[in-house]
Design an enzyme around this catalytic site. Sequence first.
Site, short mmCIF file in Angstrom:
data_model
loop_
_atom_site.label_atom_id
_atom_site.label_comp_id
_atom_site.label_asym_id
_atom_site.label_seq_id
_atom_site.Cartn_x
_atom_site.Cartn_y
_atom_site.Cartn_z
N ALA A 46 0.85 -1.18 0.00
CA ALA A 46 0.00 0.00 0.00
C ALA A 46 0.89 1.24 0.00
O ALA A 46 2.08 1.15 0.31
CB ALA A 46 -0.89 0.00 1.23
N CYS A 47 0.33 2.36 -0.33
CA CYS A 47 1.04 3.63 -0.38
C CYS A 47 1.73 3.87 0.97
O CYS A 47 1.11 3.64 2.01
CB CYS A 47 0.05 4.74 -0.68
SG CYS A 47 0.80 6.33 -1.01
#
Length: 84
Positions: free
Chosen positions: A21-22
């Site tokens: 994920a970011c």
Amino acid sequence: MSDTDLKTIQIATSIDARGSACPGPLLEAKKGIGKVKVGEILEILSGDAGTRDDIPAWAGKVGHEYLGVLPAEGYDKLYVRRKK
């Protein structure tokens, strides 16, 4: 670049960040760009929607060339040419 051009380019290295994920995909791209020579292309695979904004912004900021994105099934393929 057009989708057709992106499908036929020669990549030097591919980074698979689909499980991240970011900001994971961006961090992986930063590490991966050091593995390709100037003029070569890095492919980043990411399932995180934010990567579509993060990679072009980062590439422009540090002086690399963002070539575009190809959607795949459940993830994106993003392409960056190392410029320095």
